[in-house]
Design an enzyme around this catalytic site. Structure first.
Site, PDB file in Angstrom:
ATOM      1  N   ARG A   7       0.812  -1.222   0.000  1.00 32.99           N
ATOM      2  CA  ARG A   7       0.000   0.000   0.000  1.00 32.99           C
ATOM      3  C   ARG A   7       0.845   1.272   0.000  1.00 32.99           C
ATOM      4  O   ARG A   7       0.311   2.367  -0.162  1.00 32.99           O
ATOM      5  CB  ARG A   7      -1.019  -0.046   1.151  1.00 32.99           C
ATOM      6  N   GLU A  10       2.191  -5.375  13.408  1.00 34.44           N
ATOM      7  CA  GLU A  10       1.104  -5.374  14.389  1.00 34.44           C
ATOM      8  C   GLU A  10       0.489  -6.769  14.426  1.00 34.44           C
ATOM      9  O   GLU A  10       0.019  -7.229  15.454  1.00 34.44           O
ATOM     10  CB  GLU A  10       0.060  -4.321  13.986  1.00 34.44           C
TER      11      GLU A  10
HETATM   12  P1  AMP Z   1       3.745  -1.629  11.535  1.00 32.55           P
HETATM   13  O1  AMP Z   1       4.993  -2.311  11.128  1.00 32.55           O
HETATM   14  O2  AMP Z   1       3.100  -2.256  12.738  1.00 32.55           O
HETATM   15  O3  AMP Z   1       3.932  -0.138  11.700  1.00 32.55           O
HETATM   16  O4  AMP Z   1       2.675  -1.858  10.385  1.00 32.55           O
HETATM   17  C1  AMP Z   1       2.694  -1.096   9.260  1.00 32.55           C
HETATM   18  C2  AMP Z   1       2.354  -1.880   8.036  1.00 32.55           C
HETATM   19  O5  AMP Z   1       1.296  -2.802   8.251  1.00 32.55           O
HETATM   20  C3  AMP Z   1       1.892  -0.962   6.956  1.00 32.55           C
HETATM   21  O6  AMP Z   1       2.495  -1.387   5.744  1.00 32.55           O
HETATM   22  C4  AMP Z   1       0.405  -1.100   6.922  1.00 32.55           C
HETATM   23  O7  AMP Z   1      -0.041  -1.186   5.600  1.00 32.55           O
HETATM   24  C5  AMP Z   1       0.086  -2.363   7.685  1.00 32.55           C
HETATM   25  N1  AMP Z   1      -0.837  -2.164   8.806  1.00 32.55           N
HETATM   26  C6  AMP Z   1      -0.558  -2.368  10.104  1.00 32.55           C
HETATM   27  N2  AMP Z   1      -1.606  -2.158  10.874  1.00 32.55           N
HETATM   28  C7  AMP Z   1      -2.598  -1.782  10.059  1.00 32.55           C
HETATM   29  C8  AMP Z   1      -3.967  -1.407  10.264  1.00 32.55           C
HETATM   30  N3  AMP Z   1      -4.508  -1.381  11.480  1.00 32.55           N
HETATM   31  N4  AMP Z   1      -4.693  -1.067   9.185  1.00 32.55           N
HETATM   32  C9  AMP Z   1      -4.141  -1.086   7.946  1.00 32.55           C
HETATM   33  N5  AMP Z   1      -2.869  -1.446   7.694  1.00 32.55           N
HETATM   34  C10 AMP Z   1      -2.110  -1.793   8.728  1.00 32.55           C
END
Ligand code: AMP
Length: 170
Positions: A58, A95
């Site tokens: 994305r 996450e």
């Molecule tokens: P993080 O590494 O936890 O910061 O997660 C970021 C990545 O996971 C990004 O590439 C987002 O597209 C995806 N992502 C994580 N959590 C979400 C969420 N709640 N909604 C949409 N995309 C998420």
């Protein structure tokens, strides 16, 4: 224009307990998409940017648009096995789960000014892994730029020392 209206919460996707921020309604509305693109661009101070690095998948929506407006190149960061040439890779925690990301080893030259872009800053694991790869290649990160930041997950803590700019906060 109230861009938050175009972000759809999807409960328990892709795993139970996650509220997924679905940006497809925003992408599907040309005015919202144009406004988001303009406002993301306006978050970037007037510094030189050589490369925009966007994360699969994305980060590929707005990353190339920003790169074009900055007259910078766009570099995709991808899941393992997708890039055909020599890569550097980094494991990271999400996450929801863990994964590895890769970037082409020849995509960044020492001293390149790099802007990192992704749709969502959640826990910061992804962006932090990308920053490490970019710096291993000699890039200088000028900003980590996000469409959405989930403030309650405090992803900023993983990105201490970097400029962080997010358009929408939840
Ligand atoms: P993080 O590494 O936890 O910061 O997660 C970021 C990545 O996971 C990004 O590439 C987002 O597209 C995806 N992502 C994580 N959590 C979400 C969420 N709640 N909604 C949409 N995309 C998420």
């Amino acid at each position: 224009m109230e861009l938050k209206k175009y972000i759809r919460d999807v409960v328990d996707f892709p795993n139970k307990g996650i509220i997924f921020k679905d940006i497809t309604p925003l992408l599907n509305n040309s005015e919202a998409m144009q406004t988001a693109s303009d406002e993301l661009f306006n978050l970037i101070p007037n510094f030189k940017v050589d490369k925009v690095v966007g994360m699969e998948s994305r980060g590929f929506f707005f990353g190339p648009l920003l790169a074009a407006r900055l007259t910078a190149g766009f570099i995709p960061v991808r899941k393992p096995g997708k890039l055909p040439c020599e890569v550097v890779s980094e494991a990271y925690a999400l996450e929801y789960g863990t994964d590895t990301l890769e970037i082409h080893a020849d995509s960044i030259k020492k001293g390149d000014k790099v802007l990192i872009h992704d749709d969502v800053l959640a826990t910061g694991g992804t962006a932090s892994a990308v920053c490490k790869m970019v710096e291993r290649l000699g890039g200088e990160i000028v900003q980590c730029n996000f469409l959405i930041e989930l403030d309650f997950l405090q992803g900023k803590n993983q990105l201490k020392g970097y400029n962080i700019a997010s358009l929408l906060h939840f």
